[in-house]
Motif scaffolding. Structure first.
Motif, short mmCIF file in Angstrom:
data_model
loop_
_atom_site.label_atom_id
_atom_site.label_comp_id
_atom_site.label_asym_id
_atom_site.label_seq_id
_atom_site.Cartn_x
_atom_site.Cartn_y
_atom_site.Cartn_z
N ASN A 2 0.80 -1.21 0.00
CA ASN A 2 0.00 0.00 0.00
C ASN A 2 0.84 1.27 0.00
O ASN A 2 0.38 2.33 -0.41
CB ASN A 2 -0.92 -0.02 1.22
CG ASN A 2 -2.14 0.82 1.02
OD1 ASN A 2 -2.19 1.96 1.47
ND2 ASN A 2 -3.11 0.31 0.32
N LEU A 59 -0.18 3.95 -4.07
CA LEU A 59 -0.91 5.21 -4.27
C LEU A 59 -0.09 6.27 -5.02
O LEU A 59 -0.66 7.15 -5.67
CB LEU A 59 -1.35 5.76 -2.91
CG LEU A 59 -2.51 6.76 -2.93
CD1 LEU A 59 -3.77 6.11 -3.47
CD2 LEU A 59 -2.77 7.29 -1.53
N THR A 65 -7.94 1.48 5.27
CA THR A 65 -8.21 1.14 3.87
C THR A 65 -9.67 1.43 3.51
O THR A 65 -9.96 1.99 2.45
CB THR A 65 -7.88 -0.34 3.60
OG1 THR A 65 -6.52 -0.59 4.00
CG2 THR A 65 -8.04 -0.69 2.13
N CYS A 108 -10.23 5.21 3.31
CA CYS A 108 -9.68 5.73 2.04
C CYS A 108 -10.61 5.42 0.87
O CYS A 108 -10.84 6.27 0.00
CB CYS A 108 -8.31 5.12 1.76
SG CYS A 108 -7.00 5.73 2.82
N ALA A 109 -11.15 4.20 0.85
CA ALA A 109 -12.00 3.76 -0.27
C ALA A 109 -13.26 4.60 -0.39
O ALA A 109 -13.72 4.89 -1.50
CB ALA A 109 -12.34 2.29 -0.12
N ARG A 152 -5.16 7.34 5.24
CA ARG A 152 -3.74 7.05 4.99
C ARG A 152 -2.93 7.03 6.29
O ARG A 152 -2.04 6.21 6.48
CB ARG A 152 -3.14 8.10 4.04
CG ARG A 152 -3.42 7.88 2.60
CD ARG A 152 -2.78 6.63 2.05
NE ARG A 152 -1.38 6.81 1.68
CZ ARG A 152 -0.60 5.84 1.27
NH1 ARG A 152 -1.06 4.62 1.21
NH2 ARG A 152 0.65 6.06 0.93
N GLN A 170 -3.48 3.84 8.07
CA GLN A 170 -2.68 2.79 7.43
C GLN A 170 -1.21 2.90 7.85
O GLN A 170 -0.54 1.89 8.09
CB GLN A 170 -2.76 2.91 5.90
CG GLN A 170 -4.11 2.50 5.32
CD GLN A 170 -4.11 2.62 3.80
OE1 GLN A 170 -3.49 3.51 3.23
NE2 GLN A 170 -4.79 1.70 3.15
N SER A 211 -0.67 -0.65 -9.63
CA SER A 211 -1.44 0.59 -9.55
C SER A 211 -1.75 1.13 -10.95
O SER A 211 -2.88 1.53 -11.24
CB SER A 211 -0.65 1.62 -8.74
OG SER A 211 -1.35 2.81 -8.63
N ARG A 264 -10.40 4.59 -6.41
CA ARG A 264 -10.91 3.97 -5.17
C ARG A 264 -10.66 2.46 -5.14
O ARG A 264 -10.58 1.85 -4.06
CB ARG A 264 -12.41 4.26 -5.01
CG ARG A 264 -12.71 5.74 -4.78
CD ARG A 264 -14.19 6.01 -4.61
NE ARG A 264 -14.43 7.44 -4.58
CZ ARG A 264 -14.32 8.22 -3.50
NH1 ARG A 264 -13.97 7.66 -2.35
NH2 ARG A 264 -14.56 9.51 -3.56
N PHE A 297 -7.99 0.77 -3.10
CA PHE A 297 -8.29 0.40 -1.71
C PHE A 297 -9.30 -0.75 -1.63
O PHE A 297 -9.15 -1.65 -0.80
CB PHE A 297 -8.80 1.63 -0.96
CG PHE A 297 -7.83 2.77 -0.96
CD1 PHE A 297 -6.68 2.73 -0.17
CD2 PHE A 297 -8.02 3.88 -1.77
CE1 PHE A 297 -5.76 3.77 -0.18
CE2 PHE A 297 -7.12 4.92 -1.79
CZ PHE A 297 -5.99 4.87 -0.99
N TYR A 298 -10.33 -0.69 -2.49
CA TYR A 298 -11.34 -1.76 -2.48
C TYR A 298 -10.71 -3.14 -2.71
O TYR A 298 -11.12 -4.13 -2.11
CB TYR A 298 -12.41 -1.52 -3.55
CG TYR A 298 -13.43 -0.47 -3.19
CD1 TYR A 298 -14.07 -0.49 -1.95
CD2 TYR A 298 -13.78 0.54 -4.09
CE1 TYR A 298 -15.00 0.48 -1.62
CE2 TYR A 298 -14.72 1.51 -3.77
CZ TYR A 298 -15.33 1.48 -2.53
OH TYR A 298 -16.26 2.42 -2.21
N LEU A 356 -8.72 -4.30 0.52
CA LEU A 356 -9.50 -4.51 1.75
C LEU A 356 -9.79 -5.98 2.06
O LEU A 356 -9.59 -6.41 3.20
CB LEU A 356 -10.80 -3.69 1.67
CG LEU A 356 -11.64 -3.64 2.95
CD1 LEU A 356 -10.84 -3.10 4.13
CD2 LEU A 356 -12.90 -2.79 2.74
#
Length: 478
Positions: A14, A18, A78, A81-82, A94, A97, A143, A153, A156-157, A160
């Motif tokens: 993670n 990003l 997470t 963030c999502a 963030r 996390q 990414s 999004r 993050f989804y 999770l």
């Protein structure tokens, strides 16, 4: 170990997942790029502040409590963030996390030191190295792939469910291996540590991100406050009978040498991890996804070689790996000083792969050898010191090499450009190449420093109190 590795993999993944999405986020959330950078600066800041405190936390909370707490924070962050409606909520997610990552890394290393005798730690640390290097290596590529097809999004989804799985798996299988001593909590030490490490990480990170450069008040005030707080923190720790972060670990010569060597290597690593994507995207005009792909083979190779070098360390000791690794690193850094706009993509991939092989020969063997010399009571302190100084070295490395690159670009434009205030795209590309190769030149000097230090590395003997000690946890420790 499996529980720890699953959790650590996704929390470290993670960290780089990003970065490539910053332009998309700045546009969609309608905030300037300097504000979006806080998603990275804030993350580094929290990790840098929290890791020193873990030396105290692991003596108050069990391995199980620390890890489950970290995975809960990571899953919650997470999710936040999502579903974040704006930048402020995204930043909160963030930072949650980052709290998880700051707790997890020292717990993972400390657990390996407790579970495995010194002669088997290399392989275990190598397995951890696979996670620490492989996860950030695939982050940018993964990414880029997600952003090409889905909304940001989904970064993050998609993480999770794995975070929730890691929590459930650890809840079922993770046992406690630590002995709780619950020392007195020194509030002043925590405040000085937070101001010291936080000020230095923030100051260098801000300088690296171009917030007015070194002359910006937020940069030099942060560094002054951080420096003074750190000096006071060190004085207090050395005077205390029960220090929060026991700096007497530095009395072990191999631990001290390993810490300095790893900081130098981390700064060399940052010079390439930072400068190569800039050269690819702004010089060679490649997309972020293509840049990620060019750096993927080296990251994968490093990850898979870490367990191999760990086993070789157990068998042959550190010198057989660290000295040739440092020599290879110096050689490849010199070759990076020769690159230009005409250098082929294949050459960049090959150089990056060789560099990552060299790092796999240096990082984990050096780290394991240094920690092996510590008595058991210093394990939490040794792992916290090493992880904290890696964060500090990372922040310094980013700021230092960005400044070098910018200075090299400015010098080139001042002498070569027809109009330095409005250079043409080819002039900008040539200036960038000049700045990057100049920075690599300094990276090469760092690598030479690492090579010199590598000749002083010796296999560290376990302290007398460790020899013959049963390393498996007793039932009372569960």
């Amino acid at each position: 170990m499996i529980s720890l590795i699953i959790g650590a993999f996704f929390s470290i993944l993670n960290e780089t997942l990003l970065n490539i999405a910053f332009p998309d986020l700045a546009r969609e959330l309608n905030v300037p790029y300097t504000t979006i950078q806080w998603l990275s600066t804030g993350y580094m800041l929290v990790v840098g502040v929290l890791i020193p405190v873990t030396a105290l936390l692991v003596q108050w909370f069990s391995t199980r409590q620390m890890f489950l707490g970290a995975m809960f924070l990571f899953s919650l962050g997470t999710l936040v963030c999502a579903i974040a409606p704006g930048f402020e909520v995204l930043l909160v997610g963030r930072l949650l996390q980052a709290c998880a990552t700051g707790l997890m890394l020292p717990v993972m290393m400390n657990t390996i030191l407790v579970l495995y005798p010194p002669e088997k730690r290399g392989a275990a640390m190598g397995t951890m190295g696979l996670v620490i290097m492989f996860a950030p290596a695939i982050g940018p590529t993964l990414s880029g792939l997600i952003l090409d097809t889905l909304n940001w999004r989904w970064l993050f989804y998609l993480v999770l469910p794995f975070a929730i799985f890691a929590f459930i798996f650890a809840y079922i299988y993770l046992k406690n291996v630590s002995v709780l001593t619950r020392p007195k909590v020194d509030i002043l030490s925590i405040i000085l540590s937070t101001l010291g490490f936080g000020g230095i990480v923030f100051g260098f990170s801000s300088a690296g991100e171009g917030h007015g450069g070194w002359s910006s008040p937020e940069v030099y005030i942060s560094l002054i406050v951080g420096g003074i707080s750190l000096v006071l923190f060190v004085i207090r720790q050395l005077a205390s009978k029960n220090p929060m972060l026991d700096l007497r670990a530095f009395k072990s010569p191999m631990f001290s040498l390993a810490t300095v060597l790893i900081m130098i290597v981390m700064m060399t690593l940052f010079s390439t991890m930072l400068l190569l994507p800039m050269l690819f995207q702004q010089g060679l005009m490649l997309t972020a996804f293509t840049s990620g792909l060019l750096m993927l083979p080296g990251g994968i190779l490093n990850g898979f070689l870490s367990p191999v070098t760990g086993k070789l360390f157990d068998k042959f000791g550190p010198r057989a790996l660290v000295v040739p690794g440092a020599a290879i690193l110096a050689g490849v850094m010199w070759m990076f000083t020769q690159v230009s706009m005409t250098t082929s993509k294949g050459t960049f991939i090959a150089l990056h792969c060789v560099m990552m092989v060299a790092l796999s020969m240096i990082m984990m063997p050096t780290q394991t050898n240094g920690l092996n010399q510590l008595p058991r009571r210093y394990y939490p302190h040794g792992t916290a010191i090493m992880n904290t100084l890696q964060q500090v070295a990372g922040a310094i490395g980013v700021a230092f090499f960005i400044s070098l690159m910018q200075s090299g670009m400015n010098d080139y434009l001042a002498t070569e450009s027809v109009n330095p205030l409005a250079p043409t795209p080819p002039e900008m590309a040539a200036a960038l190449n000049e700045g990057v190769t100049g920075s690599f030149q300094v990276g090469f000097y760092f690598a030479i420093g690492a090579l010199v230090l590598s000749f002083f590395v010796r296999r560290a003997a376990a302290p007398q109190e460790e020899q013959g000690e049963v390393t498996a946890p007793s039932p009372a420790m569960h």
